[in-house]
Design a protein around this motif. Structure first.
Motif, short mmCIF file in Angstrom:
data_model
loop_
_atom_site.label_atom_id
_atom_site.label_comp_id
_atom_site.label_asym_id
_atom_site.label_seq_id
_atom_site.Cartn_x
_atom_site.Cartn_y
_atom_site.Cartn_z
N THR A 28 -6.51 40.04 -14.21
CA THR A 28 -6.01 39.05 -15.17
C THR A 28 -5.99 37.73 -14.44
OG1 THR A 28 -4.69 40.77 -16.24
CG2 THR A 28 -4.18 38.47 -16.79
N PHE A 29 -7.10 37.03 -14.51
CA PHE A 29 -7.36 35.86 -13.67
C PHE A 29 -6.24 34.84 -13.76
CE2 PHE A 29 -9.98 33.04 -11.29
CZ PHE A 29 -9.85 31.78 -11.85
N SER A 30 -5.71 34.62 -14.94
CA SER A 30 -4.70 33.58 -15.13
C SER A 30 -3.39 33.89 -14.44
CB SER A 30 -4.47 33.35 -16.62
OG SER A 30 -3.99 34.53 -17.23
N GLN A 31 -3.22 35.09 -13.92
CA GLN A 31 -2.01 35.47 -13.20
C GLN A 31 -2.16 35.37 -11.69
OE1 GLN A 31 -0.87 39.36 -14.57
NE2 GLN A 31 -0.39 38.67 -16.65
N GLY A 55 -2.96 26.00 -12.17
CA GLY A 55 -3.71 24.84 -11.75
C GLY A 55 -2.84 23.63 -11.44
N ARG A 56 -1.53 23.76 -11.64
CA ARG A 56 -0.65 22.61 -11.47
C ARG A 56 -0.39 22.26 -10.02
NH1 ARG A 56 4.58 22.94 -15.14
NH2 ARG A 56 4.83 20.91 -14.17
N SER A 57 -0.58 23.22 -9.14
CA SER A 57 -0.32 22.97 -7.73
C SER A 57 -1.55 23.36 -6.92
CB SER A 57 0.90 23.76 -7.25
OG SER A 57 1.13 23.56 -5.87
N THR A 58 -1.94 22.49 -6.00
CA THR A 58 -3.05 22.75 -5.12
C THR A 58 -2.64 22.47 -3.68
OG1 THR A 58 -3.89 20.51 -5.43
CG2 THR A 58 -4.82 22.23 -6.85
N PHE A 68 -12.65 17.35 -0.76
CA PHE A 68 -12.85 18.56 -1.55
C PHE A 68 -11.79 18.62 -2.65
CE2 PHE A 68 -14.92 21.47 1.92
CZ PHE A 68 -15.85 20.48 2.18
N THR A 69 -12.16 19.20 -3.79
CA THR A 69 -11.24 19.38 -4.90
C THR A 69 -11.37 20.79 -5.46
OG1 THR A 69 -11.42 17.04 -5.50
CG2 THR A 69 -10.46 18.52 -7.14
N ILE A 70 -10.25 21.48 -5.53
CA ILE A 70 -10.24 22.82 -6.13
C ILE A 70 -9.69 22.72 -7.54
CG2 ILE A 70 -7.96 23.37 -5.14
CD1 ILE A 70 -8.91 26.30 -4.90
N THR A 71 -10.37 23.35 -8.47
CA THR A 71 -9.94 23.40 -9.87
C THR A 71 -10.20 24.80 -10.41
OG1 THR A 71 -12.09 22.64 -10.64
CG2 THR A 71 -10.39 20.95 -10.31
#
Length: 125
Positions: A28-31, A55-58, A68-71
């Motif tokens: 369950t990717f979103s978890q 996605g709120r914290s990186t 670099f940017t992770i999303t």
């Protein structure tokens, strides 16, 4: 069966850009929090970036912060790593990893549950 499949690696000139993708299935990717690591032959995994489930914290390694940017796109079960202003010293195999502690962004490779097979990034000078 859990699968993490990286893509987007390749050969690029110094100063160029690449975008890596990692498509997940079987979880369950979103978890899950997601991370990117790199590894040189015979060495341990080196942390690059991580993103929490929403996605709120990186979190970034100091060496790549600002370049670099992770999303992530939870609708597509995919995490991305945009790599800009590439230098030769980032040449390595890059791996994505999934951490079931979805709210956390960890840099320790041994705290991740699942790993992809890796994609080669080579920066030429």
């Amino acid at each position: 069966q859990v699968q993490l499949v990286e893509s987007g690696g390749g050969l690029v000139q110094a100063g160029g850009s690449l975008r890596l993708s990692c498509a997940a299935s079987g979880i369950t990717f979103s978890q899950y929090a997601m991370g990117w690591f790199r590894q040189a032959s015979g060495k341990d995994y080196e942390f690059v970036a991580a993103i929490m489930w929403s996605g709120r914290s990186t979190y970034y390694a100091a060496s790549v912060k600002g370049r670099f940017t992770i999303t992530r796109d939870n609708a597509k079960n995919t995490v991305y790593l945009q790599m800009n202003s590439l230098k030769a010293d980032v040449t390595d195999v890059y791996y994505c990893a999934a951490d079931s502690t979805g709210w956390s962004t960890k840099r320790a490779w041994n705290e991740y549950n699942y790993w992809g097979q890796g994609t080669q990034v080579t920066v030429s000078t």
